[in-house]
Design an enzyme around this catalytic site. Structure first.
Site, mmCIF file in Angstrom:
data_model
loop_
_atom_site.group_PDB
_atom_site.id
_atom_site.type_symbol
_atom_site.label_atom_id
_atom_site.label_comp_id
_atom_site.label_asym_id
_atom_site.label_seq_id
_atom_site.Cartn_x
_atom_site.Cartn_y
_atom_site.Cartn_z
ATOM 1 N N HIS A 1 0.183 8.443 12.955
ATOM 2 C CA HIS A 1 -0.558 9.654 12.587
ATOM 3 C C HIS A 1 -1.962 9.265 12.152
ATOM 4 C CE1 HIS A 1 1.735 8.163 9.144
ATOM 5 N NE2 HIS A 1 0.735 8.551 8.366
ATOM 6 N N ASN B 1 -3.156 4.565 8.452
ATOM 7 C CA ASN B 1 -2.549 3.488 7.677
ATOM 8 C C ASN B 1 -1.490 2.806 8.537
ATOM 9 O OD1 ASN B 1 -4.052 4.194 5.371
ATOM 10 N ND2 ASN B 1 -2.578 5.780 4.842
ATOM 11 N N ASP C 1 -1.437 18.065 5.700
ATOM 12 C CA ASP C 1 -0.694 17.128 4.863
ATOM 13 C C ASP C 1 -0.106 17.879 3.672
ATOM 14 O OD1 ASP C 1 -0.892 13.752 4.488
ATOM 15 O OD2 ASP C 1 -0.195 14.957 2.789
HETATM 16 P P1 5GP Z 1 0.949 7.519 5.424
HETATM 17 O O1 5GP Z 1 1.126 7.129 3.978
HETATM 18 O O2 5GP Z 1 2.143 7.109 6.246
HETATM 19 O O3 5GP Z 1 -0.354 7.094 6.015
HETATM 20 O O4 5GP Z 1 0.863 9.103 5.449
HETATM 21 C C1 5GP Z 1 1.973 9.938 5.394
HETATM 22 C C2 5GP Z 1 1.466 11.283 4.974
HETATM 23 O O5 5GP Z 1 2.474 12.242 5.269
HETATM 24 C C3 5GP Z 1 1.179 11.392 3.484
HETATM 25 O O6 5GP Z 1 -0.198 11.733 3.290
HETATM 26 C C4 5GP Z 1 2.129 12.481 2.998
HETATM 27 O O7 5GP Z 1 1.548 13.330 2.030
HETATM 28 C C5 5GP Z 1 2.454 13.221 4.266
HETATM 29 N N1 5GP Z 1 3.783 13.833 4.280
HETATM 30 C C6 5GP Z 1 4.935 13.259 3.871
HETATM 31 N N2 5GP Z 1 5.975 14.100 4.060
HETATM 32 C C7 5GP Z 1 5.450 15.231 4.603
HETATM 33 C C8 5GP Z 1 6.029 16.467 5.016
HETATM 34 O O8 5GP Z 1 7.235 16.705 4.947
HETATM 35 N N3 5GP Z 1 5.177 17.399 5.525
HETATM 36 C C9 5GP Z 1 3.831 17.183 5.638
HETATM 37 N N4 5GP Z 1 3.101 18.165 6.139
HETATM 38 N N5 5GP Z 1 3.256 16.016 5.252
HETATM 39 C C10 5GP Z 1 4.056 15.057 4.747
#
Ligand code: 5GP
Ligand code: ZN
Length: 117
Positions: free
Chosen positions: A102, A89, A32
């Site tokens: 994810h 989430n 992440d």
């Molecule tokens: P969500 O909020 O959808 O459960 O999680 C999305 C996750 O993706 C977040 O923890 C965020 O830090 C991560 N994330 C967002 N953009 C990128 C990216 O460009 N690269 C990586 N490796 N992680 C990302």
């Protein structure tokens, strides 16, 4: 299947760089970009599904593959004995920001209560 506007599809395609920690034919795991703990890895199917429900409905075996890779990542990151958390989430109330399913694999410190008060 691939969604041209999807951030994680771009990571799968290599159009956006990521730090890969594990890969199978159908699954990718990468760090992440804003880790919330010493270990914070995202485990995704290479094909695009918006969320866990869509994935489970379309391909339950692939959902199982994600769980297996998550467990492998936890072991490779050295948190299988100390403990770790797996979560996905989902939707607005779930705090989903990226609509490509994810699993978060998080560990490396005591994670506290499951939900913020
Ligand atoms: P969500 O909020 O959808 O459960 O999680 C999305 C996750 O993706 C977040 O923890 C965020 O830090 C991560 N994330 C967002 N953009 C990128 C990216 O460009 N690269 C990586 N490796 N992680 C990302
Ligand atoms: Zn996608």
């Amino acid at each position: 299947m691939n969604d041209a506007d999807c951030l994680f599809c771009k990571i799968v395609a290599g159009d956006i760089p990521s730090t890969k920690v594990a890969e199978t034919e159908r699954v990718l795991a990468f760090r992440d970009i804003h880790p919330k703990a010493p270990v914070h890895v995202l485990v995704i199917p290479k094909d695009h599904y918006a969320n866990t429900a869509a994935l489970a409905a379309a391909d339950p075996a692939l959902a199982g593959d994600l769980l297996a890779v998550a467990a492998d990542v936890a072991a490779a990151e050295g948190v299988d004995q100390s403990g770790w958390r797996l979560f996905a989430n989902t939707g607005d109330d779930g705090g989903q920001d990226v609509y490509h399913v994810h699993f978060h694999v998080v560990g490396g410190k005591p994670l506290g209560p499951m939900l913020a008060a």
